[in-house]
Write an enzyme that holds these catalytic residues in place. Structure first.
Site, short mmCIF file in Angstrom:
data_model
loop_
_atom_site.label_atom_id
_atom_site.label_comp_id
_atom_site.label_asym_id
_atom_site.label_seq_id
_atom_site.Cartn_x
_atom_site.Cartn_y
_atom_site.Cartn_z
N ASP A 103 -6.10 2.36 -3.64
CA ASP A 103 -7.28 1.84 -3.44
C ASP A 103 -7.50 3.29 -2.35
OD1 ASP A 103 -5.66 1.78 -1.13
OD2 ASP A 103 -6.21 -0.42 0.29
N ASP A 142 -1.63 1.52 -4.18
CA ASP A 142 -2.13 0.30 -4.77
C ASP A 142 -3.76 0.90 -5.20
OD1 ASP A 142 -3.06 0.71 -2.17
OD2 ASP A 142 -3.32 -0.97 -1.66
N ASP A 160 -3.01 6.65 -3.62
CA ASP A 160 -1.99 5.48 -3.24
C ASP A 160 -1.50 4.52 -4.21
OD1 ASP A 160 -3.77 3.54 -2.66
OD2 ASP A 160 -3.36 3.51 -0.24
N SER A 167 0.35 -1.18 0.00
CA SER A 167 -0.30 0.14 0.03
C SER A 167 0.94 1.15 0.13
CB SER A 167 -1.51 -0.32 1.18
OG SER A 167 -2.23 0.94 0.97
MG MG Z 1 -3.21 1.60 -0.20
#
Ligand code: MG
Length: 452
Positions: free
Chosen positions: A247, A245, A243, A101
């Site tokens: 999400d 990834d 960010d 992340s």
């Molecule tokens: Mg993330």
């Protein structure tokens, strides 16, 4: 050296120090064994963010999964929500995301999803951890080994699902100019595709998935000064930051000002609730803005313990129309049960197109609170004493103890909770004014100092 962390949401560590190919292969074998032993027979979808260590860890997890007889569908570099969406779309037994992340590039992690696209609930997560610690897995012979195949076009499935929740024509007519900063993570490619499909002129910043993060990877104000400058220079209507990834989403207004991640969910929720009134879910640390947005249309807000899986589970159980977390994570079950920056972008643009208002005016319309977050060391015994002491000090408050303690007071709230992964306590205070926030922060600091 920080330890390899195995928590509810998976495993995380520093590559080459405590996170190795061997760790990943074992974790893959254990997860595959867990899925098979629980009767889940389908393939496993595996995706990764753009970190340079991604292919190494993905290969190792794949080997582990195949060694216990699981077929693997390799999604390549995709966003975390894409893995959740594809897991459901192809009716897989589970999903794996190789990502750390917003953590710096040295880190990577392995996040697990069950067949419903949601991280395992606590009992199942504990079972997987225990299998990992015992090294318990069920290897198969040569003929039964799992095979690997690639997914055709995972981004298309994801982008189409997001386009279906907004009035595409209305957004297209507005002709927005948008700056997208993907921090060279996984969100650039599908993000640009979505925005173009919505008729936006896209100014791309850090949209190549090289994994070499151009600035601090968390989409916070201090990391997004450049995005503000790009928005001003391009005379854009809005700037979006994902960010690595993808999400989480943060928003910058047309003046280049960082609006704050807490606004992302409130803005998106407002748009959904204008179309359909229904319950909303958010974790206990999320701003009261969500309560205001819901109250305006008579919708109920369900508060959950912190953690995406808790919010997603509550949304499914209560048929929530929207939900998420204050850190810029928006979940819409029509798309998938995972926080999704693409969902957030589409809904916010829909809100701007429908109202004809700027993003700054929309944020202004939601109102403003003053929030401060603290983090300090506290072992289990200290944490217990801090919570006891706070309970005495805020005896008049309405208390929720489902995750640490949240005290709801007439002029604000305080949430005290321990971390699942390290011996620290987090305190979040939100009130109507900086003075009141400071008052409560000082009260928390006094309790902390008394106990330590
Ligand atoms: Mg993330």
């Amino acid at each position: 050296m920080p330890e390899l962390i195995i928590s509810i949401s998976g495993l995380r560590g520093i590559v080459g120090r405590n996170l190795h190919a061997e760790t990943a292969a074992r974790y893959g074998a254990v997860f595959g064994t867990f899925l098979r032993r629980s009767g889940r027979r389908g393939p496993v979808c595996l995706g990764r963010d753009s970190r340079p260590s991604g292919p190494m860890l993905a290969s190792a997890v794949t080997a582990g999964l195949c060694s216990v007889g699981c077929e693997v569908i390799d999604l390549g570099i995709v966003t975390t929500p894409t893995v959740g969406i594809l897991t459901r779309h192809v009716q897989a037994a589970g999903g794996v995301v190789i990502t750390a992340s917003h953590n710096p590039i040295e880190y990577n992690g392995i996040k697990l999803l069950l067949d419903n696209g949601i991280a395992p609930p606590k009992p199942q997560a504990e079972e997987i951890r225990s299998l990992y610690e015992q090294g318990a897995f069920d290897p198969v012979g040569s003929v039964e080994c799992g095979r690997v195949r690639s997914a055709d076009d995972p981004d298309t499935v994801h982008v189409e699902k997001v386009l279906a929740i907004v009035d595409r024509k209305q957004v297209r007519r507005a002709g927005f100019r948008v700056v997208l900063d993907s921090v060279n993570g996984a969100g650039g490619r599908p993000g640009v595709r979505l925005l173009r499909a919505l008729g936006c002129e896209v100014v791309e910043v850090n949209t190549e998935p090289t994994g070499l993060f151009a600035h601090g990877a968390e989409p916070t104000a201090e990391n997004l000064a450049d995005l503000g400058r790009h928005v001003l220079e391009a005379k854009a209507h809005i700037g979006f930051a994902q960010d690595p990834d993808a999400d989480r989403l943060a928003v910058v207004d047309a003046e280049g000002r960082y609006i704050g991640e807490e606004y992302t969910l409130a803005l998106a929720a407002k748009v959904v609730l204008e179309d359909r009134v229904g319950p909303v879910a958010a974790n206990l640390s999320t701003s009261r803005m969500i309560d205001d947005v819901a109250a305006a249309v008579g919708a109920r807000v369900i508060r959950t313990p912190v953690g995406e899986a808790n919010v997603a589970q509550a949304m499914v159980e209560n048929e929530c129309v929207i939900g998420g977390e204050g850190n810029g994570g928006v979940i819409d079950l029509r798309v998938g049960p995972v926080r999704d920056s693409l969902v957030a972008m589409a809904l916010i643009l829909q809100g701007m197109a429908r109202s004809g208002q700027s993003i700054a005016a929309l944020a202004e319309g939601i109102g403003r609170y003053d929030m401060t977050k603290l983090k300090f060391p506290a072992d289990a015994e200290q944490a217990r004493r801090i919570l006891d002491r706070a309970g005495q000090m805020f005896a008049d408050a309405r208390v929720d103890t489902s995750d640490g303690c949240r005290f709801d007071l007439p002029d604000g709230w305080i949430h005290l909770r321990t971390s699942n992964t390290e011996p620290v306590m987090r305190a979040i205070v939100e009130t109507d004014s900086p003075e009141r926030t400071r008052h409560y922060v000082q009260a928390v600091e006094r309790i902390r100092d008394e106990v330590q």
